[in-house]
Design an enzyme around this catalytic site. Structure first.
Site, PDB file in Angstrom:
ATOM      1  N   ARG A   1     -15.925  13.219 -12.522  1.00  0.00           N
ATOM      2  CA  ARG A   1     -16.306  12.378 -11.393  1.00  0.00           C
ATOM      3  C   ARG A   1     -15.120  12.192 -10.443  1.00  0.00           C
ATOM      4  O   ARG A   1     -14.124  11.556 -10.815  1.00  0.00           O
ATOM      5  CB  ARG A   1     -16.750  10.986 -11.893  1.00  0.00           C
ATOM      6  CG  ARG A   1     -17.913  11.004 -12.861  1.00  0.00           C
ATOM      7  CD  ARG A   1     -19.265  11.054 -12.151  1.00  0.00           C
ATOM      8  NE  ARG A   1     -20.331  11.467 -13.060  1.00  0.00           N
ATOM      9  CZ  ARG A   1     -21.068  10.638 -13.790  1.00  0.00           C
ATOM     10  NH1 ARG A   1     -20.868   9.354 -13.709  1.00  0.00           N
ATOM     11  NH2 ARG A   1     -22.010  11.103 -14.591  1.00  0.00           N
TER      12      ARG A   1
ATOM     13  N   GLU B   1     -14.529  10.264  -8.188  1.00  0.00           N
ATOM     14  CA  GLU B   1     -14.617   8.964  -7.516  1.00  0.00           C
ATOM     15  C   GLU B   1     -13.286   8.241  -7.612  1.00  0.00           C
ATOM     16  O   GLU B   1     -12.719   8.121  -8.691  1.00  0.00           O
ATOM     17  CB  GLU B   1     -15.687   8.094  -8.176  1.00  0.00           C
ATOM     18  CG  GLU B   1     -17.107   8.513  -7.815  1.00  0.00           C
ATOM     19  CD  GLU B   1     -18.112   7.974  -8.812  1.00  0.00           C
ATOM     20  OE1 GLU B   1     -17.837   6.945  -9.455  1.00  0.00           O
ATOM     21  OE2 GLU B   1     -19.164   8.621  -8.967  1.00  0.00           O
TER      22      GLU B   1
ATOM     23  N   ARG C   1     -13.284   0.419 -16.316  1.00  0.00           N
ATOM     24  CA  ARG C   1     -14.467   1.080 -16.869  1.00  0.00           C
ATOM     25  C   ARG C   1     -14.671   2.506 -16.376  1.00  0.00           C
ATOM     26  O   ARG C   1     -15.547   3.206 -16.859  1.00  0.00           O
ATOM     27  CB  ARG C   1     -15.726   0.260 -16.547  1.00  0.00           C
ATOM     28  CG  ARG C   1     -15.701  -1.160 -17.132  1.00  0.00           C
ATOM     29  CD  ARG C   1     -17.012  -1.871 -16.863  1.00  0.00           C
ATOM     30  NE  ARG C   1     -17.342  -1.842 -15.440  1.00  0.00           N
ATOM     31  CZ  ARG C   1     -18.580  -1.742 -14.952  1.00  0.00           C
ATOM     32  NH1 ARG C   1     -19.599  -1.657 -15.766  1.00  0.00           N
ATOM     33  NH2 ARG C   1     -18.791  -1.752 -13.659  1.00  0.00           N
ATOM     34  N   HIS C   2     -13.883   2.933 -15.393  1.00  0.00           N
ATOM     35  CA  HIS C   2     -14.103   4.259 -14.815  1.00  0.00           C
ATOM     36  C   HIS C   2     -13.029   5.272 -15.188  1.00  0.00           C
ATOM     37  O   HIS C   2     -11.841   4.951 -15.218  1.00  0.00           O
ATOM     38  CB  HIS C   2     -14.170   4.147 -13.286  1.00  0.00           C
ATOM     39  CG  HIS C   2     -15.425   3.509 -12.801  1.00  0.00           C
ATOM     40  ND1 HIS C   2     -15.561   2.156 -12.660  1.00  0.00           N
ATOM     41  CD2 HIS C   2     -16.622   4.053 -12.436  1.00  0.00           C
ATOM     42  CE1 HIS C   2     -16.795   1.873 -12.221  1.00  0.00           C
ATOM     43  NE2 HIS C   2     -17.451   3.002 -12.077  1.00  0.00           N
TER      44      HIS C   2
ATOM     45  N   GLU D   1     -24.041  -2.292 -19.484  1.00  0.00           N
ATOM     46  CA  GLU D   1     -24.871  -1.096 -19.584  1.00  0.00           C
ATOM     47  C   GLU D   1     -24.273  -0.106 -20.569  1.00  0.00           C
ATOM     48  O   GLU D   1     -23.103   0.247 -20.475  1.00  0.00           O
ATOM     49  CB  GLU D   1     -24.974  -0.444 -18.198  1.00  0.00           C
ATOM     50  CG  GLU D   1     -25.904   0.743 -18.151  1.00  0.00           C
ATOM     51  CD  GLU D   1     -25.530   1.691 -17.034  1.00  0.00           C
ATOM     52  OE1 GLU D   1     -25.426   1.249 -15.889  1.00  0.00           O
ATOM     53  OE2 GLU D   1     -25.322   2.887 -17.329  1.00  0.00           O
TER      54      GLU D   1
ATOM     55  N   SER E   1     -28.496   4.796 -19.886  1.00  0.00           N
ATOM     56  CA  SER E   1     -29.312   4.762 -18.689  1.00  0.00           C
ATOM     57  C   SER E   1     -30.205   5.992 -18.673  1.00  0.00           C
ATOM     58  O   SER E   1     -29.767   7.084 -19.047  1.00  0.00           O
ATOM     59  CB  SER E   1     -28.373   4.773 -17.482  1.00  0.00           C
ATOM     60  OG  SER E   1     -29.097   4.618 -16.303  1.00  0.00           O
TER      61      SER E   1
ATOM     62  N   ARG F   1     -17.272   4.796 -23.408  1.00  0.00           N
ATOM     63  CA  ARG F   1     -17.720   3.460 -23.041  1.00  0.00           C
ATOM     64  C   ARG F   1     -18.505   2.816 -24.200  1.00  0.00           C
ATOM     65  O   ARG F   1     -18.404   1.619 -24.444  1.00  0.00           O
ATOM     66  CB  ARG F   1     -18.579   3.528 -21.789  1.00  0.00           C
ATOM     67  CG  ARG F   1     -18.815   2.147 -21.205  1.00  0.00           C
ATOM     68  CD  ARG F   1     -19.795   2.163 -20.076  1.00  0.00           C
ATOM     69  NE  ARG F   1     -19.157   2.379 -18.787  1.00  0.00           N
ATOM     70  CZ  ARG F   1     -19.740   2.074 -17.630  1.00  0.00           C
ATOM     71  NH1 ARG F   1     -20.952   1.569 -17.616  1.00  0.00           N
ATOM     72  NH2 ARG F   1     -19.115   2.298 -16.503  1.00  0.00           N
TER      73      ARG F   1
END
Lengths: 556, 556
Positions: free
Chosen positions: A320, A322, A328-329, A477, A480, A530
């Site tokens: 990712r 991002e 958390r990322h 979460e 998903s 996670r």
């Protein structure tokens, strides 16, 4: 340290004369400097002489040392007895001789006759005594041997032969507290330098943990320092325990998948075209062209459903691009994904896939407390929330998104009907559900259209909502998923309605799979790291990732 | 096809008048062209009228069709009975009603009263009969229903309810030949277009297979066409069987690893620096910097050994930026790796790791014949060598490189002492070993220094050779490994002697792990896809890779 292992220590070179530059012109040594240099030279010569004398003394001592074949470098052609791993030591071995390898966690000398080695292997550690006159069956421990053993540098690896004994009183500081080793032989396998960048006993603590009396220096070992020295950091009992749990979560996921008839796929991570406009995708130089790193196996697992795989799962890296710098990322993590054909017109409908995801989470969390008991106990010392949460006896609570919003409003929180729920509200909802249903795990279905990607199936009875779901643990979460659109024309329409161009190269092969008829299907995706973080109640996903990658970090 | 599903078929637009350009000037329609256009228009109008009449007739027929709720689009709120998957059909179900989904492999009409559907799901297929007057318990099959069912396009997915019956004689063309289905209901779940880019029955064949009478057109479906249409291609029974074997090889590898106490790692694929000079490494644009894709987990699995993992394995993508366009090379493939601590001074010495690799290969190849029997039978129809090779009862033959060279020379082949063995010689040696030891699997140890990378441990008794090994199946390398250098200073020296700069950024963290003391260790690496290829005797590694990547191909 014995001479045999000093190849890395060269005699220190005499320091160069100090040089002082005047007015930026060519530097010439000053009188003071010359004087100082002469002194230094004299000092160095004296030191060299002293070292030479020490060496001779040592050699003489070694020559008179009757135990010299029992320590230091193993004799040529030495064959060790079969290893009894540290973790396999039990009271049944008391009085028996064992041979094993371990790291020196700590070493100290008590007297000329007695020293102690704290030995460690993974999460296990034990006290070892090195005492003069202990009989090895092939000569006895000498004072020289006591001195040498007690001086081994921390983190060095040794091969010891020792008698297993019961200590006078339990050794509280060691995990194997009811046994100790009386060393008979001790050979150096790999030598660590005198100083390591971080100390294992400091790193063996929660990040920011300051209350433990014996770990005062841990406060100075911040997360970045630990990650910079990750190999050393990973040697701690805490990290061995964390990554054992991580491994077991992955195994339980696979076990569940196989039990349910899923087949593992390995889909490509190098893609010929970027999807979703190419934001958040890493470009790769590929033989003069540009390729892109897969940000999820989503399209490929759906293509395998179109290829009649029926049930497919994948474990692999997802990338990712991002620029999110949060706890958390990550820019690279291990994704666990599954996708399954849905039986059309079944009584349960699309929520077959919600049940599968719930069953998967329950399978993992119901097995972990027994399968990872000792690891969780170890982790709890530092992170007390580890593995501690309520699971329902039967099915976990499952509510609709609209019900979740109503519950939040009832409790005085603000929440919108048509957009995704905020992180704060997720946590609040977790609390509400916990007190209402006595469960720390629940699922929420039927998210609004705006909160989900174009491939999510709409709810035909109310097209403002979707056939989607999230699973939560402690209000965060954990998984998903959704039913996906499987009809070619509907998929194209959904793309257009969200401003995605279906004729973009990145969607060509994906759409072609649907054109050739694809069964109804749905799936789930979650991040392994996670999951581990949430199960163990760790404050940062990096703590559950071997070598984390984020916008700031791509080493080690 | 029923109206409900014809949304994709628009009435054909009338062709535009033909336009002829004269001398490059503005085009004006010629007299002939005008005449032709008028004719075409008339033709189109007639066709539209005919279509409209047909539609009306159909509607009228549908209105009088007493079976219209039994086929086409399922009625609103239709709830299907629980599915009995095609693969679960047995003779015990004869006379019983079942409901299942399947693809239409083929459909044909015999008469107004009778049609046949050849249904397929994964590797299973069966004949289904659609005959007028068959009672569904809720009305009987009509002629309209027979016509509609027999006209379903190939590759469409249907949900059928049917009686299981014994056919008059076994249906040779179907895998489930002793049963047939008598259709009572048939709903369309997903519709395929009239024409698919390749035909499944053509692709269900070996690449270049031309001898099969019924597969004459397969000759036109070359490998590239198959790979371009990989989702369709993967639907064949042959590919389902190949990837089931691939999956089982991976599972057996994991089973063996867990049995032996190895823990799975997920090491990063994004690296901060390129090693080995950056040749054959893909650069990635990483937040304004350059990162690189890991070409193997080698360094990281060694770093985990230095972090006391003792035994570690990894399954993950490896990326090779080599411009090799062969039947054996890919730019991305699934690597299976393990690394283990070696007990120092053990009787077996470094060859502990060779035994582990041999045991791993034997474990996989001894379990596959029973665990993948039906798949291997399926694959053998097209690739007769599949799974067919000799394994020894006890230990497989293990020879030294120098012995291998001697055997080759004895048999009249040329071979050098100090460089790697050629592919041709590997095959020749495979033949020699097979006739000498009756085994298609053997290992060869002690490769010359020039044939191995810098981290390979030298043989202290003869430093021209290394503590390395390769494993061969049918004369092709299947696994490769070695003891690694674990001493920091030795590793630096080895790097320098091979012209590798140990102070290069790419080696910083790797070398640091050794500086902090690392136990002796060794490991193995192999490619999952190549293992599948060799076990099945496939001519190209792409055939054992879901979506292969090579210098020419990054789609689909």
């Amino acid at each position: 340290m014995s001479e045999e292992h000093s190849s890395g220590n060269h005699p220190q070179a005499a320091p160069k004369a100090e040089v002082v530059a005047v007015d930026g012109g060519p530097a010439a040594p000053s009188k003071n400097a010359l004087k100082k240099a002469a002194k230094e030279k004299e000092k160095a010569e004296k030191a060299a002489k002293r070292a030479e004398e020490e060496r001779k003394q040592k050699e003489a001592a070694a020559a008179s040392d009757t135990a010299k074949h029992l320590y230091g470098k193993a004799p040529e052609d030495y064959i060790a007895k079969e290893e009894t791993p540290l973790k396999a030591l039990t009271e049944e071995l008391i009085g028996k001789q064992v041979t094993l390898t371990a790291r020196v966690h700590n070493a100290r000398i008590q007297s000329a006759k007695l020293g102690f080695l704290h030995l460690r292997k993974g999460v296990y550690d034990i006290q070892a005594v090195i005492a003069e006159a202990v009989d090895s069956g092939d000569g006895s421990v000498s004072r020289q041997m006591v001195k040498w053993c007690s001086g081994i540098s921390t983190e060095s690896i040794v091969l010891v032969t020792a008698l297993v004994q019961k200590p006078l009183e339990p050794v509280k500081s060691a995990r194997i507290s009811e046994l100790e080793l009386h060393i008979q032989r001790c050979y150096l396998v790999a030598e660590a330098p005198e100083k390591t960048p971080i100390l294992i006993k400091d790193a063996d603590s929660a990040v920011g943990e300051t209350d433990a009396e014996e770990n005062k220096s841990a406060i100075t070992v911040d997360l970045n320092t630990r990650l910079d020295n990750r190999v050393l950091d990973l040697r701690t009992a805490l990290n061995h325990a964390i990554f054992s749990v991580n491994h077991k979560i992955e195994r339980l996921f696979q076990e569940f998948m196989h039990k349910e008839g899923f087949r593992k796929s390995e889909t490509p991570k190098l893609l010929g075209a970027a999807t979703e406009g190419g934001a958040s995708v890493f470009p790769v130089t590929y033989f003069g062209r540009t390729a892109y790193l897969a940000q999820s196996p989503q399209f490929y697992k759906e293509m395998l459903i179109a290829a009649d795989w029926e049930r497919v799962y994948e474990i692999g890296p997802v990338f990712r691009a991002e620029n999110s710098n949060t706890t958390r990322h990550l820019t690279e993590f291990t994704g666990l994904d599954f996708e399954m054909e849905l039986t059309p017109y079944s009584k349960e409908g699309w929520q077959q896939v919600v049940r599968m995801a719930e069953d998967m989470v329950l399978y993992i969390f119901r097995h972990l407390p027994e399968e990872a008991k000792s690891e969780i106990d170890e982790i709890r010392k530092h992170y007390p929330a580890a593995g501690d949460f309520k699971l329902p006896e039967g099915r976990p609570p499952r509510i609709k998104f609209s019900e979740g919003i109503a519950l939040l409003r009832e409790a005085g929180h603000e929440a919108k009907d048509d957009e995704d729920i905020s992180t704060t509200n997720e946590k609040a909802l977790g609390d509400i559900i916990r007190s209402k249903y006595s469960s720390d795990f629940f699922t929420m279905t039927h998210y609004p259209v705006a909160a989900r990607p174009f491939y999510t199936h709409l709810d035909p009875t109310n097209p403002s909502y979707t056939h989607s779901y999230d699973g939560f643990v402690r209000g965060q979460e954990i998984v998903s998923g959704a039913q996906r659109v499987h009809d070619y024309n509907t998929l194209r329409e959904r793309m257009k309605s969200l401003g995605v161009n279906p004729d973009d190269t990145g969607y060509k092969d994906y759409l072609e799979a649907f054109k050739q008829a694809c069964p109804p299907h749905g799936g789930a995706g979650f991040g392994l790291n996670r999951m581990t973080m949430l199960y163990l109640g760790l404050p940062n996903v990096r703590l559950a990732t071997l070598f984390p990658r984020d916008p700031q970090r791509i080493v080690p």
